[in-house]
Scaffold this motif. Structure first.
Motif, PDB file in Angstrom:
ATOM      1  N   VAL A  35       0.944  -1.194   0.034  1.00 11.69           N
ATOM      2  CA  VAL A  35       0.333   0.358   0.151  1.00 11.69           C
ATOM      3  C   VAL A  35       0.815   1.340  -0.024  1.00 11.69           C
ATOM      4  O   VAL A  35       0.478   2.050  -0.707  1.00 11.69           O
ATOM      5  N   VAL A  36       1.728   1.181   0.881  1.00 11.42           N
ATOM      6  CA  VAL A  36       3.138   2.677   0.822  1.00 11.42           C
ATOM      7  C   VAL A  36       3.829   2.847   0.253  1.00 11.42           C
ATOM      8  O   VAL A  36       3.481   3.590  -1.027  1.00 11.42           O
ATOM      9  N   LEU A  37       3.972   1.561  -1.653  1.00 11.38           N
ATOM     10  CA  LEU A  37       4.710   2.122  -2.425  1.00 11.38           C
ATOM     11  C   LEU A  37       3.863   2.029  -3.554  1.00 11.38           C
ATOM     12  O   LEU A  37       4.239   2.985  -4.387  1.00 11.38           O
ATOM     13  N   TYR A  38       2.336   1.706  -3.757  1.00  4.07           N
ATOM     14  CA  TYR A  38       1.593   2.272  -4.432  1.00  4.07           C
ATOM     15  C   TYR A  38       1.155   3.516  -4.614  1.00  4.07           C
ATOM     16  O   TYR A  38       1.285   4.082  -5.491  1.00  4.07           O
ATOM     17  N   PHE A  39       1.494   4.011  -2.765  1.00  6.40           N
ATOM     18  CA  PHE A  39       0.964   6.046  -2.833  1.00  6.40           C
ATOM     19  C   PHE A  39       1.987   6.558  -2.986  1.00  6.40           C
ATOM     20  O   PHE A  39       2.302   7.690  -3.403  1.00  6.40           O
ATOM     21  N   VAL A  40       3.480   5.798  -2.573  1.00  7.84           N
ATOM     22  CA  VAL A  40       4.541   6.990  -2.547  1.00  7.84           C
ATOM     23  C   VAL A  40       5.691   6.612  -4.203  1.00  7.84           C
ATOM     24  O   VAL A  40       5.609   7.647  -5.137  1.00  7.84           O
ATOM     25  N   ILE A  41       5.104   5.631  -5.378  1.00  2.00           N
ATOM     26  CA  ILE A  41       5.599   5.388  -6.253  1.00  2.00           C
ATOM     27  C   ILE A  41       4.658   5.110  -7.467  1.00  2.00           C
ATOM     28  O   ILE A  41       4.705   6.094  -8.619  1.00  2.00           O
ATOM     29  N   ILE A  42       3.415   4.487  -7.279  1.00  3.12           N
ATOM     30  CA  ILE A  42       2.979   4.284  -8.276  1.00  3.12           C
ATOM     31  C   ILE A  42       2.304   4.899  -8.911  1.00  3.12           C
ATOM     32  O   ILE A  42       2.315   5.357 -10.243  1.00  3.12           O
ATOM     33  N   ARG A  43       1.288   5.501  -8.202  1.00  2.00           N
ATOM     34  CA  ARG A  43       0.859   5.906  -8.134  1.00  2.00           C
ATOM     35  C   ARG A  43       0.876   8.005  -8.752  1.00  2.00           C
ATOM     36  O   ARG A  43       0.982   7.705  -9.768  1.00  2.00           O
ATOM     37  N   PRO A  44       2.176   8.324  -8.149  1.00  2.00           N
ATOM     38  CA  PRO A  44       2.617   9.950  -8.848  1.00  2.00           C
ATOM     39  C   PRO A  44       3.428   9.045 -10.022  1.00  2.00           C
ATOM     40  O   PRO A  44       3.008  10.118 -11.077  1.00  2.00           O
ATOM     41  N   GLN A  45       4.357   7.663 -10.233  1.00  2.00           N
ATOM     42  CA  GLN A  45       3.824   8.265 -12.323  1.00  2.00           C
ATOM     43  C   GLN A  45       3.287   8.000 -12.950  1.00  2.00           C
ATOM     44  O   GLN A  45       3.589   8.395 -14.189  1.00  2.00           O
ATOM     45  N   MET A  46       2.354   6.826 -12.382  1.00  2.00           N
ATOM     46  CA  MET A  46       0.412   6.868 -13.483  1.00  2.00           C
ATOM     47  C   MET A  46       0.233   8.341 -13.230  1.00  2.00           C
ATOM     48  O   MET A  46       0.084   8.721 -14.334  1.00  2.00           O
ATOM     49  N   LYS A  47       0.430   9.640 -12.732  1.00  4.41           N
ATOM     50  CA  LYS A  47      -0.112  10.715 -12.992  1.00  4.41           C
ATOM     51  C   LYS A  47       0.695  11.679 -13.889  1.00  4.41           C
ATOM     52  O   LYS A  47       0.135  11.964 -14.546  1.00  4.41           O
ATOM     53  N   LYS A  48       1.883  11.238 -13.690  1.00  2.49           N
ATOM     54  CA  LYS A  48       2.689  11.858 -14.842  1.00  2.49           C
ATOM     55  C   LYS A  48       2.831  11.437 -15.744  1.00  2.49           C
ATOM     56  O   LYS A  48       3.141  11.981 -17.107  1.00  2.49           O
ATOM     57  N   GLN A  49       2.808  10.395 -16.193  1.00  3.37           N
ATOM     58  CA  GLN A  49       2.700   9.301 -17.720  1.00  3.37           C
ATOM     59  C   GLN A  49       1.383  10.009 -17.798  1.00  3.37           C
ATOM     60  O   GLN A  49       1.255  10.193 -19.232  1.00  3.37           O
ATOM     61  N   LYS A  50       0.028  10.680 -17.300  1.00  2.00           N
ATOM     62  CA  LYS A  50      -0.972  11.500 -17.784  1.00  2.00           C
ATOM     63  C   LYS A  50      -0.842  12.430 -18.284  1.00  2.00           C
ATOM     64  O   LYS A  50      -1.218  12.749 -19.472  1.00  2.00           O
ATOM     65  N   GLU A  51       0.099  13.200 -17.265  1.00  2.00           N
ATOM     66  CA  GLU A  51       0.009  14.505 -17.992  1.00  2.00           C
ATOM     67  C   GLU A  51       0.645  14.414 -18.828  1.00  2.00           C
ATOM     68  O   GLU A  51       1.300  15.860 -20.108  1.00  2.00           O
ATOM     69  N   HIS A  52       1.613  13.683 -19.650  1.00  4.31           N
ATOM     70  CA  HIS A  52       2.922  13.684 -20.070  1.00  4.31           C
ATOM     71  C   HIS A  52       1.518  13.038 -21.742  1.00  4.31           C
ATOM     72  O   HIS A  52       2.377  14.069 -22.754  1.00  4.31           O
TER      73      HIS A  52
END
Length: 110
Positions: A35-52
């Motif tokens: 859960v911590v890895l999801y909110f710290v690493i995976i979720r921000p990376q997905m958000k960055k990919q969506k913005e790009h």
């Protein structure tokens, strides 16, 4: 000799009931780590990919961009998968759309 066989057979049955809670408690840190890895690493990376992806889709002719190679230029042609970039007068290159890293404000490239 000193321990009756009925008592010895009942011990594993009693321990198996407590074994289930100990199994769940041993898995709890693993679940919390995920859960911590999801909110710290995976979720921000997905958000960055969506913005790009949104930035790439919004490109238009005349936009000033920075590429992954560090080139600054203006978008001269747009294609489905490729974009033409004018680096200098008479110097046009064709790159993949995903190579565009950033869109600059108008007037940045001279």
């Amino acid at each position: 000799m000193f321990i009756s066989s009925a008592f010895a057979q009942a011990a594993p049955a009693a321990a198996s009931g407590g074994d289930m809670t100990s199994t769940l408690m041993s898995m709890l840190p693993l679940l919390l780590m995920f859960v911590v890895l999801y909110f710290v690493i995976i979720r921000p990376q997905m958000k960055k990919q969506k913005e790009h992806r949104a930035m790439i889709d919004a490109l238009s002719v005349g936009d000033e961009v920075v590429t992954a190679g560090g080139f600054l230029g203006k978008v001269s042609k747009l294609g489905e998968a490729y974009v033409g970039i004018a680096l200098a007068s008479g110097v046009d290159v064709q790159m993949q759309r995903s190579a565009v890293v950033q869109v600059l404000p108008k007037g940045t490239v001279k």
